[in-house]
Design an enzyme around this catalytic site. Structure first.
Site, PDB file in Angstrom:
ATOM      1  N   GLY A  66       8.496   3.774  -0.240  1.00 53.89           N
ATOM      2  CA  GLY A  66       9.208   4.941   0.148  1.00 53.89           C
ATOM      3  C   GLY A  66      10.858   4.929   0.069  1.00 53.89           C
ATOM      4  O   GLY A  66      11.155   3.737  -0.065  1.00 53.89           O
ATOM      5  N   ALA A  67      11.627   5.807   0.513  1.00 55.10           N
ATOM      6  CA  ALA A  67      13.057   5.459   0.618  1.00 55.10           C
ATOM      7  C   ALA A  67      13.532   4.478   1.468  1.00 55.10           C
ATOM      8  O   ALA A  67      14.395   4.109   1.176  1.00 55.10           O
ATOM      9  CB  ALA A  67      13.724   7.162   0.918  1.00 55.10           C
ATOM     10  N   SER A  68      12.624   4.400   2.728  1.00 55.12           N
ATOM     11  CA  SER A  68      13.075   3.386   3.411  1.00 55.12           C
ATOM     12  C   SER A  68      12.626   1.924   3.418  1.00 55.12           C
ATOM     13  O   SER A  68      13.137   1.047   4.061  1.00 55.12           O
ATOM     14  CB  SER A  68      12.560   4.012   4.731  1.00 55.12           C
ATOM     15  N   GLY A  69      11.535   1.856   2.489  1.00 58.81           N
ATOM     16  CA  GLY A  69      11.090   0.376   2.399  1.00 58.81           C
ATOM     17  C   GLY A  69       9.660   0.313   2.111  1.00 58.81           C
ATOM     18  O   GLY A  69       9.208   1.419   1.631  1.00 58.81           O
ATOM     19  N   ILE A 106       0.712  -1.306   0.017  1.00 59.21           N
ATOM     20  CA  ILE A 106      -0.121  -0.023  -0.171  1.00 59.21           C
ATOM     21  C   ILE A 106       0.937   1.272  -0.084  1.00 59.21           C
ATOM     22  O   ILE A 106       0.476   2.258   0.115  1.00 59.21           O
ATOM     23  CB  ILE A 106      -0.860   0.026   1.334  1.00 59.21           C
ATOM     24  N   GLY A 107       2.142   1.182   0.080  1.00 63.57           N
ATOM     25  CA  GLY A 107       3.076   2.240  -0.040  1.00 63.57           C
ATOM     26  C   GLY A 107       4.569   1.828  -0.080  1.00 63.57           C
ATOM     27  O   GLY A 107       4.909   0.521   0.369  1.00 63.57           O
ATOM     28  N   ASP A 165      11.425  14.424  10.886  1.00 59.11           N
ATOM     29  CA  ASP A 165      10.764  14.343   9.685  1.00 59.11           C
ATOM     30  C   ASP A 165       9.211  14.485   9.622  1.00 59.11           C
ATOM     31  O   ASP A 165       8.505  13.671   9.229  1.00 59.11           O
ATOM     32  CB  ASP A 165      11.342  12.922   9.041  1.00 59.11           C
ATOM     33  N   VAL A 178       5.257  -0.632   2.451  1.00 62.49           N
ATOM     34  CA  VAL A 178       4.482  -0.994   3.589  1.00 62.49           C
ATOM     35  C   VAL A 178       3.276  -1.827   2.978  1.00 62.49           C
ATOM     36  O   VAL A 178       2.949  -1.320   1.837  1.00 62.49           O
ATOM     37  CB  VAL A 178       3.913   0.415   4.181  1.00 62.49           C
ATOM     38  N   LYS A 234       5.666  -2.531   7.788  1.00 64.58           N
ATOM     39  CA  LYS A 234       6.854  -1.834   7.136  1.00 64.58           C
ATOM     40  C   LYS A 234       8.004  -2.701   7.095  1.00 64.58           C
ATOM     41  O   LYS A 234       8.512  -3.256   7.868  1.00 64.58           O
ATOM     42  CB  LYS A 234       7.262  -0.440   7.923  1.00 64.58           C
TER      43      LYS A 234
END
Length: 986
Positions: free
Chosen positions: A686-689, A683-684, A808, A691, A705
């Site tokens: 990003g830069a870190s991983g 469902i998502g 952040d 989700v 995550k």
């Protein structure tokens, strides 16, 4: 002077020709920081400074007479060397970053007539020596951080015509000696947290005063009768104070008055008799007081452009004579207890543009003459008892853009032409007794965004022309008697986010090609007579999260494609569906979604008639088979155990690393989570991983995550001792707060790092606010989100030991639950911050996201809680404007700069998200002010998060924290100390 001699010595040929005034100016340049090179042409190549930016000289003598460096972005203390310019009469540093305190020897600028230092960052007391500049006519120190008293010596000014000290931190008293400045024409002291005191009676001596702006000055007591002597006064603003008593009758003798602002006080009694003598009066605002009685007939004979008596305790009726006012343009009387009929000739004698009498007890018919002047734009009559038909004349009123008539007793047919008004973007007639059909002329309503006609008696078919409304985002026609089929053209509404046609008599099938409705978030067709199959195309709607097709005559299987949806609510009950339930929904959480379908079976007890018999047969088959399979399972199990045992030591070593750590009690299996981490559940990313949304067998939903595997170099860039996984676990594992996302458990296998959170069904604030579901976020919802997120951050800063700095904060990291409650998430770069009191911690890299990073990062990598506050301020601006923090339309600017520039140039109306209801404008402006305060370029001036929470809470009811009017524009303003001392009138 030594510096000047040194410059002469080093550059003998280039400087000898420059005049003495030029040398003084160049030294002033050296004392200031000039990041935008506004003073780039101030150099020694010229013989005279008269062609330098901002410099004006006498055409005969060549002496410098004026210096205007407004909006030059200059930084540093006030350069007092300017006072050595013998002919200098005017200095303006408007809207720069002049800092420090204003030195007492500024009085050496003895020939000054104008000194404008407004909108800077000056602190400390106002120098009493300013009154020694006997020639001064114009003194503007507004929008700084001056504190203390207004000097008593200011009463010694002999020629001063304008004194402006608006929006500082002045917390002393207002000296009565100001009444001695007989030359004064404009006195603006508004929005300072002065000590409580009465309005000085000596102000009645200001015989030449034309404008008296004393809003939010913490005045108490009554309005002094001495003000009636101010015969030249045209603007009297005493709003947002704690004044009591009645409005003095002597005010009627102030015949020059054009504008009177008395709102948000504790004034009582009736409006004074004789106000018809105020023949120049254009605006009168006495809202939010404790006034009683009716509106005098004579008030309605004035040349008013705006009559605002909102939010009072007014009772009685509206006199017919108000219709006689030839200049009446805006009439706003909402939130009172007024009754009776609207004047039958209202709008007949003036070009009425706005009429809002919502939340009263008016009855009778809507006057035919409202749009007689042809300029009516806003018509809001909601929550009254108006009856009869909607006037035919409103259908000819092509200037209208908002028509809101909900919750009245209106009946009859809506005029045909009203359906097709070309500029209307909201047509709301909910909860009336209107009948007839939707006219085919609706095709002319090319700007229509919201068509809200539910709870009436509309009938007939929905016309195909509805499909031509390219801007339609919400269509609510529920609880009527519409019949026929849903028009196939409805699939052309590419902006449609909500379609509610429930509780009608619609028949036929659900239109195919629904995949075209990419913005559709809610589809409700319940309680109709729709038949046929459920189109599998529904499963391809990307943002649909509410689906109700209950109580129809649908048959056939439930399409498996519905499992592709991320639904918050599903209801297919009471149809004729058959077959099996898709696996994703075949659990107890969805039982009520499928009841009343006799042919539908699954693992849910009682859904179909033969459930018990089929269950017994299955059990019998299982008992017979189990003995056969038992032996096979035993053999396979032994073999499996043998091979696994050989790697037991290695496995145990791995388990020491990978064992699950729990932080809350939960009722699900960790191993089940790993099995369900498929690409279909992402469902998502990003830069870190990535989700994942994981629906467990017990019906519980969690978010997982899975962090990317980082290289050693990347890990070190975050923190030399901890990677992002460890930081987030260390941070969230210790937190217990309702506005912080809950971390259930975590797992670290070395190769795979998992964080299991509570699932937030509405995703992130950014997804909704800047996506297709934006219409779900009305202002009360956005306001609640702001408070929730602020409370979460306040907990991190003030209640955690040691404090935690998120680092952040952004709208992507504020998640929303099913009720749009907000929780702060993503602590991958957070710090257990032990250096807050020492000014911050120096970071090896910049943490945060572009558009949210505080400006001090440009010259230092020190981070503290003020960095979070700046980022949160950006989030507030997003909530108010509906715009993202960064966007290509801003060019090289960000949202903070864009909002500030727009406020200065166009006013607050061009800042607020046009999707928001204007009735919330006052509260929105307060919240915007808080956002601007949080995004101050000077960290020390930003409030703490605990203070931000308090300010946001006060924004709902504190009349002292509001917007102000300046130069005809509504400007947001918030004053911390003022609100601390505010006496809120309930």
């Amino acid at each position: 002077m030594l510096l000047l001699l040194l410059l002469l010595f080093l550059s003998p040929h280039s400087t000898l020709s420059l005049t003495q005034d030029g040398l003084f100016l160049h030294e002033a340049k050296l004392q200031l920081s000039d990041p935008d090179n506004a003073l780039s042409n101030w150099n020694f190549r010229d013989a005279t400074p008269c062609n330098w930016s901002g410099v004006t000289c006498d055409i005969h003598s060549g002496d410098v007479t004026s210096l205007d460096l407004s909006d030059a972005q200059l930084q540093g203390p006030f350069p007092t060397i300017l006072c050595r310019l013998p002919s200098l009469t005017s200095i303006s540093f408007f809207n720069n970053s002049i800092t420090s305190s204003l030195p007492a020897h500024i009085s050496n600028c003895s020939n000054l007539q104008l000194l404008n230092l407004s909108q800077n960052a000056l602190v400390g007391p106002i120098p009493a020596t300013l009154s020694q500049i006997s020639s001064l006519r114009h003194l503007d120190l507004s929008f700084n951080n001056f504190s203390g008293d207004i000097p008593v010596s200011f009463g010694q000014f002999q020629r001063l015509e304008l004194l402006e000290l608006v929006s500082n931190l002045l917390n002393g008293t207002i000296p009565s000696s100001l009444g001695n400045i007989s030359s004064l024409r404009v006195l603006r002291l508004a929005y300072n947290p002065f000590a409580p005191s009465p309005i000085p009676v000596e102000f009645g001596n200001l015989k030449n005063i034309e404008e008296l702006w004393l809003a939010s000055c913490n005045f108490v007591g009554s309005i002094p009768a001495s003000l009636s002597r101010l015969t030249q006064l045209w603007n009297l603003d005493l709003s947002i104070n704690r004044l009591n008593g009645s409005i003095p009758e002597l005010i009627v003798g102030m015949k020059s008055l054009v504008q009177v602002e008395l709102y948000q006080n504790s004034l009582s009694g009736e409006l004074p008799v004789g106000m018809s003598k105020l023949t120049n009066l254009r605006r009168f605002d006495a809202s939010t007081n404790m006034l009683t009685g009716t509106i005098p007939d004579e008030l309605c004979q004035l040349n008013l452009e705006s009559l605002n008596l909102n939010d009072n305790q007014l009772v009685g009726h509206l006199p017919e004579s108000i219709a006689l006012s030839p200049n009446l343009q805006e009439l706003k009387l909402y939130n009172n207890t007024l009754t009776g009929r609207l004047p039958s000739a209202l709008g007949n004698n003036s070009k009425l543009t706005t009429l809002d009498v919502s939340y009263n007890q008016f009855y009778g018919e809507i006057p035919e003459t409202l749009c007689e002047g042809g300029e009516l734009v806003v018509l809001i009559l909601i929550y009254n008892s108006f009856s009869g038909k909607i006037p035919q004349s409103l259908g000819d009123c092509t200037s209208l853009n908002r028509v809101r008539l909900r919750n009245n007793n209106l009946s009859g047919i809506v005029p045909n032409a009203l359906w097709g008004l070309p500029h209307v973007y909201i047509l709301e007639v909910v909860h009336n007794s209107l009948s007839g059909q939707i006219s085919s002329k609706i095709t002319g309503a090319r700007n229509l965004s919201q068509l809200l006609i539910s709870n009436n008696q509309f009938s007939g078919s929905i016309p195909d022309e509805i499909g031509s409304l390219n801007n339609l985002s919400e269509f609510d026609g529920s609880h009527n008697t519409f019949s026929g089929q849903i028009p196939a053209s409805i699939v052309k509404l590419s902006q449609l986010g909500r379609l509610d046609l429930s509780d009608n008599k619609l028949s036929g099938t659900i239109p195919g090609e629904l995949r075209e409705l990419n913005e559709l978030n809610e589809l409700n067709l319940a309680n109709n007579m729709i038949d046929g199959n459920i189109p599998e195309e529904i499963g391809s709607l990307p943002v649909l999260n509410y689906l109700d097709l209950s109580s129809n005559q649908l048959y056939g299987d439930i399409p498996l494609q519905l499992q592709n949806l991320k639904l918050n609510s599903l209801n297919l009950s009471y149809n004729h569906l058959s077959g099996s339930i898709p696996f994703l929904y075949d659990n107890e959480n969805y039982r009520r979604s499928f009841i009343g379908n006799q042919g539908l079976c699954g693992n849910l007890y009682g859904l179909c008639r033969n459930y018990g018999e089929s269950k017994n047969l299955r059990n019998l088959w299982l008992f017979r088979s189990i003995f056969v399979l038992a032996g096979i399972v035993f053999v396979v199990g032994v073999a499996w155990f043998y091979f696994k045992y050989r790697n037991l030591k290695k496995l145990r070593k791995g388990l020491n690393i990978s064992k699950w750590r729990s932080f809350h009690r939960y009722g699900f299996s960790e191993l089940e989570i790993v099995k369900l981490l498929s690409e279909d559940n992402v469902i998502g990313s990003g830069a870190s991983g990535r989700v994942y949304k994981v629906v467990l067998s017990n019906g519980e939903i969690v978010a997982v995550k899975k962090l990317w595997r980082a290289t050693k170099k990347e890990d070190e860039s975050v923190d030399p001792d901890k990677d992002e996984f460890e930081v987030e676990v260390e941070t969230l594992g210790k937190i217990r707060h309702k506005n912080i996302v809950r971390l259930w458990c975590c797992c670290n296998t070395g190769d795979s790092k998992l964080l299991v959170y509570e699932y937030m069904p509405n995703g992130s604030l950014a997804d909704i606010l800047h996506g297709s579901k934006k219409s779900l976020l009305d202002w009360p919802t956005r306001y609640k989100i702001a408070i929730d997120a602020a409370e979460g951050l306040s907990y991190l800063h003030h209640d955690c030991v040691p404090p935690i700095v998120h680092r952040d904060v952004k709208s992507n990291n504020i998640l929303l639950d099913g009720e749009f409650g907000a929780k702060v998430a993503d602590f991958g770069v957070a710090k257990m911050f032990r250096g807050v009191s020492k000014g911050g911690e120096s970071m090896s890299v910049i943490a945060g996201s572009y558009g949210y990073i505080a400006p001090e990062y440009a010259y230092t990598l020190r981070v503290n809680e003020k960095s979070d506050i700046y980022s949160f301020g950006v989030v507030i601006l997003e909530l108010v404007t509906g715009k993202p923090a960064v966007d290509s339309e801003y060019g090289e600017e960000d949202l903070v700069k864009r909002v500030s520039k727009t406020l200065d140039q166009k006013g607050i109306d061009q800042v607020i998200d046009p999707c928001l209801d204007s009735k919330h404008e006052e509260q929105i402006s307060k919240v915007l002010s808080i956002g601007l305060l949080c995004t101050s370029s000077v960290p020390i001036t930003r409030p703490s998060m605990r203070r931000v929470v308090k300010m946001l809470q006060e924004a709902s009811g504190d009349p002292r924290c509001r917007s102000v009017k300046r130069d005809g524009k509504l400007t947001p303003y918030y004053h911390e100390e003022a609100c601390d001392q505010a006496n809120i009138v309930s």
